[in-house]
Design a protein around this motif. Structure first.
Motif, mmCIF file in Angstrom:
data_model
loop_
_atom_site.group_PDB
_atom_site.id
_atom_site.type_symbol
_atom_site.label_atom_id
_atom_site.label_comp_id
_atom_site.label_asym_id
_atom_site.label_seq_id
_atom_site.Cartn_x
_atom_site.Cartn_y
_atom_site.Cartn_z
ATOM 1 N N ILE A 53 -9.804 17.070 -19.765
ATOM 2 C CA ILE A 53 -11.210 17.272 -19.433
ATOM 3 C C ILE A 53 -11.972 15.958 -19.571
ATOM 4 C CG2 ILE A 53 -13.342 18.466 -20.119
ATOM 5 C CD1 ILE A 53 -11.573 20.756 -21.142
ATOM 6 N N LEU A 54 -12.852 15.684 -18.600
ATOM 7 C CA LEU A 54 -13.707 14.504 -18.651
ATOM 8 C C LEU A 54 -15.115 14.939 -19.070
ATOM 9 C CD1 LEU A 54 -14.141 11.458 -18.097
ATOM 10 C CD2 LEU A 54 -14.775 12.082 -15.747
ATOM 11 N N VAL A 55 -15.625 14.341 -20.150
ATOM 12 C CA VAL A 55 -16.973 14.622 -20.644
ATOM 13 C C VAL A 55 -17.868 13.440 -20.277
ATOM 14 C CG1 VAL A 55 -18.399 15.001 -22.690
ATOM 15 C CG2 VAL A 55 -16.136 16.067 -22.533
ATOM 16 N N VAL A 56 -18.930 13.729 -19.526
ATOM 17 C CA VAL A 56 -19.805 12.665 -19.016
ATOM 18 C C VAL A 56 -21.226 12.885 -19.524
ATOM 19 C CG1 VAL A 56 -20.616 11.439 -16.982
ATOM 20 C CG2 VAL A 56 -18.401 12.654 -16.920
ATOM 21 N N ASP A 57 -21.726 11.944 -20.318
ATOM 22 C CA ASP A 57 -23.114 12.008 -20.795
ATOM 23 C C ASP A 57 -23.490 10.626 -21.291
ATOM 24 O OD1 ASP A 57 -25.519 12.635 -22.538
ATOM 25 O OD2 ASP A 57 -24.997 14.666 -21.890
ATOM 26 N N ASP A 58 -24.743 10.234 -21.070
ATOM 27 C CA ASP A 58 -25.153 8.904 -21.520
ATOM 28 C C ASP A 58 -25.489 8.887 -23.011
ATOM 29 O OD1 ASP A 58 -27.357 10.535 -20.849
ATOM 30 O OD2 ASP A 58 -28.693 8.801 -20.739
ATOM 31 N N GLU A 59 -25.511 10.058 -23.659
ATOM 32 C CA GLU A 59 -25.744 10.130 -25.100
ATOM 33 C C GLU A 59 -24.419 10.290 -25.841
ATOM 34 O OE1 GLU A 59 -28.998 12.493 -26.667
ATOM 35 O OE2 GLU A 59 -29.631 12.933 -24.606
ATOM 36 N N GLU A 60 -24.098 9.302 -26.656
ATOM 37 C CA GLU A 60 -22.830 9.333 -27.391
ATOM 38 C C GLU A 60 -22.763 10.540 -28.318
ATOM 39 O OE1 GLU A 60 -20.145 6.538 -30.426
ATOM 40 O OE2 GLU A 60 -22.156 5.914 -29.800
ATOM 41 N N ARG A 61 -23.906 10.940 -28.890
ATOM 42 C CA ARG A 61 -23.949 12.076 -29.809
ATOM 43 C C ARG A 61 -23.449 13.353 -29.125
ATOM 44 N NH1 ARG A 61 -27.744 15.889 -29.913
ATOM 45 N NH2 ARG A 61 -29.030 14.640 -28.489
ATOM 46 N N ILE A 62 -23.867 13.564 -27.884
ATOM 47 C CA ILE A 62 -23.459 14.766 -27.151
ATOM 48 C C ILE A 62 -21.985 14.689 -26.776
ATOM 49 C CG2 ILE A 62 -23.777 16.044 -24.992
ATOM 50 C CD1 ILE A 62 -26.750 15.462 -25.207
ATOM 51 N N ARG A 63 -21.538 13.512 -26.349
ATOM 52 C CA ARG A 63 -20.124 13.359 -26.016
ATOM 53 C C ARG A 63 -19.246 13.641 -27.231
ATOM 54 N NH1 ARG A 63 -21.727 8.340 -23.957
ATOM 55 N NH2 ARG A 63 -20.262 7.255 -25.328
ATOM 56 N N ARG A 64 -19.658 13.128 -28.391
ATOM 57 C CA ARG A 64 -18.873 13.312 -29.606
ATOM 58 C C ARG A 64 -18.818 14.794 -30.002
ATOM 59 N NH1 ARG A 64 -21.904 10.752 -33.250
ATOM 60 N NH2 ARG A 64 -21.265 8.726 -32.458
ATOM 61 N N LEU A 65 -19.952 15.502 -29.862
ATOM 62 C CA LEU A 65 -20.010 16.922 -30.205
ATOM 63 C C LEU A 65 -19.087 17.745 -29.300
ATOM 64 C CD1 LEU A 65 -21.416 19.241 -31.808
ATOM 65 C CD2 LEU A 65 -23.111 19.308 -29.954
ATOM 66 N N LEU A 66 -19.180 17.499 -27.986
ATOM 67 C CA LEU A 66 -18.347 18.241 -27.038
ATOM 68 C C LEU A 66 -16.870 17.920 -27.243
ATOM 69 C CD1 LEU A 66 -20.534 17.881 -23.825
ATOM 70 C CD2 LEU A 66 -20.157 19.960 -25.159
ATOM 71 N N LYS A 67 -16.583 16.671 -27.477
ATOM 72 C CA LYS A 67 -15.196 16.257 -27.701
ATOM 73 C C LYS A 67 -14.606 16.973 -28.917
ATOM 74 C CE LYS A 67 -12.561 12.049 -28.890
ATOM 75 N NZ LYS A 67 -11.530 12.042 -27.839
ATOM 76 N N MET A 68 -15.385 17.076 -29.985
ATOM 77 C CA MET A 68 -14.901 17.709 -31.209
ATOM 78 C C MET A 68 -14.566 19.180 -30.963
ATOM 79 S SD MET A 68 -16.826 18.043 -34.915
ATOM 80 C CE MET A 68 -18.154 19.056 -34.237
ATOM 81 N N TYR A 69 -15.465 19.893 -30.336
ATOM 82 C CA TYR A 69 -15.246 21.328 -30.114
ATOM 83 C C TYR A 69 -14.132 21.589 -29.114
ATOM 84 C CZ TYR A 69 -19.013 23.286 -32.916
ATOM 85 O OH TYR A 69 -19.789 23.699 -33.973
ATOM 86 N N LEU A 70 -14.046 20.786 -28.069
ATOM 87 C CA LEU A 70 -13.028 21.004 -27.042
ATOM 88 C C LEU A 70 -11.638 20.605 -27.534
ATOM 89 C CD1 LEU A 70 -15.097 19.815 -23.973
ATOM 90 C CD2 LEU A 70 -14.321 22.154 -24.411
ATOM 91 N N GLU A 71 -11.572 19.564 -28.370
ATOM 92 C CA GLU A 71 -10.270 19.181 -28.925
ATOM 93 C C GLU A 71 -9.725 20.259 -29.858
ATOM 94 O OE1 GLU A 71 -10.093 14.307 -28.755
ATOM 95 O OE2 GLU A 71 -10.778 15.266 -30.614
ATOM 96 N N ARG A 72 -10.620 21.037 -30.477
ATOM 97 C CA ARG A 72 -10.175 22.148 -31.321
ATOM 98 C C ARG A 72 -9.410 23.194 -30.508
ATOM 99 N NH1 ARG A 72 -15.589 23.509 -34.921
ATOM 100 N NH2 ARG A 72 -15.616 21.590 -36.181
ATOM 101 N N GLU A 73 -9.687 23.241 -29.224
ATOM 102 C CA GLU A 73 -8.998 24.181 -28.335
ATOM 103 C C GLU A 73 -7.689 23.610 -27.797
ATOM 104 O OE1 GLU A 73 -10.169 27.266 -27.909
ATOM 105 O OE2 GLU A 73 -11.861 26.750 -29.240
ATOM 106 N N GLY A 74 -7.379 22.375 -28.190
ATOM 107 C CA GLY A 74 -6.135 21.755 -27.760
ATOM 108 C C GLY A 74 -6.239 20.967 -26.472
ATOM 109 N N TYR A 75 -7.462 20.748 -25.988
ATOM 110 C CA TYR A 75 -7.643 20.013 -24.737
ATOM 111 C C TYR A 75 -7.624 18.503 -24.980
ATOM 112 C CZ TYR A 75 -9.483 24.601 -23.330
ATOM 113 O OH TYR A 75 -9.653 25.944 -23.086
#
Length: 238
Positions: free
Chosen positions: A7-29
């Motif tokens: 999955i590619l997460v695209v946002d100019d705010e690092e805070r949002i990218r980090r949050l989405l990355k954390m939750y999605l990686e928990r799903e094994g993505y």
């Protein structure tokens, strides 16, 4: 591994990218990031992602332009991330081929829910539970749907559809000539009834007709509007 979901997460705010990355990686993505539209488009054209989470408003190339340019080459599922005040832009996003959207401020659990729904729909076997007897190829005048190949053709030419457009067409084709309300389509095809916007259905119907019309006006005309009620796949009686 072949079954890894990227999955590619695209946002100019690092805070949002980090949050989405954390939750999605928990799903094994497997998560990759881009901080602007230009970087996102470059990566999306080079890598076959299973889903792209795309911020609408970014400096330079915004999410709508990224999606529009991506759709010229690929049908990768796209979930647009928008702010509450960007309703007009959100509709524009659907018109250029966005599959779904999430409104800021969002619940990370909602994002995971929507990603899972998109991944389910984009799977080549996602639609085989729709009852079609034993045949996995549906043949109408002007339109053929090969469910095993996840492929739609019109007069021998392949019609490139996004996962959502494909599912919408297949759902209508499962009961030809039956009229479905926009509310029912939103509930059954989008698989939720509490986040949706009815215009989502309208914009996807519009894009589906436009794509079919490139190959056959007769195929496009089969997607029929029943005014005041909804839509149906109307099969010619010839």
């Amino acid at each position: 591994m072949e079954n890894e979901v990227r999955i590619l997460v695209v946002d100019d705010e690092e805070r949002i990218r980090r949050l989405l990355k954390m939750y999605l990686e928990r799903e094994g993505y497997i998560i990759e990031e881009a901080e602007n539209g230009e970087e996102a488009l470059d990566k999306a054209l080079q890598v076959d992602y299973d889903c792209i989470l795309l911020d609408l408003m970014m400096p330079g190339m915004d999410g709508v332009e990224v999606c529009e340019k991506l759709r010229e080459k690929k049908a990768t599922p796209v979930i647009m991330i928008t702010a509450k005040g960007e309703e007009t832009n959100r509709v524009q996003g659907f018109e250029v081929g966005t599959d779904d959207y999430v409104v800021k401020p969002f619940s990370p659990r909602e994002v995971v829910f929507r990603v899972k729904a998109v991944l389910r729909r984009s799977s080549p076997t996602a639609f085989l539970d729709i009852e079609q007897g034993s045949a996995n190829v549906i043949v109408f005048p002007h339109i053929t749907i090969d469910q095993d190949a996840h492929r739609v053709t019109s007069h021998g030419e392949e019609v490139s559809l996004t996962p959502k457009e494909y599912e919408l067409l297949l759902y209508l084709a499962s009961s030809p000539n039956k009229v479905y309300s926009r509310e029912q389509l939103l509930k059954d095809v989008w698989q939720y009834e509490f986040f949706g916007d009815l215009r989502t259905v309208d914009t996807h119907i519009k894009r589906l007709r436009e794509k079919l019309n490139k190959f056959s006006t007769e195929a496009a005309d089969m997607i029929s509007t029943v005014w005041g009620v909804g839509y149906k796949l109307e099969v010619p009686t010839e």
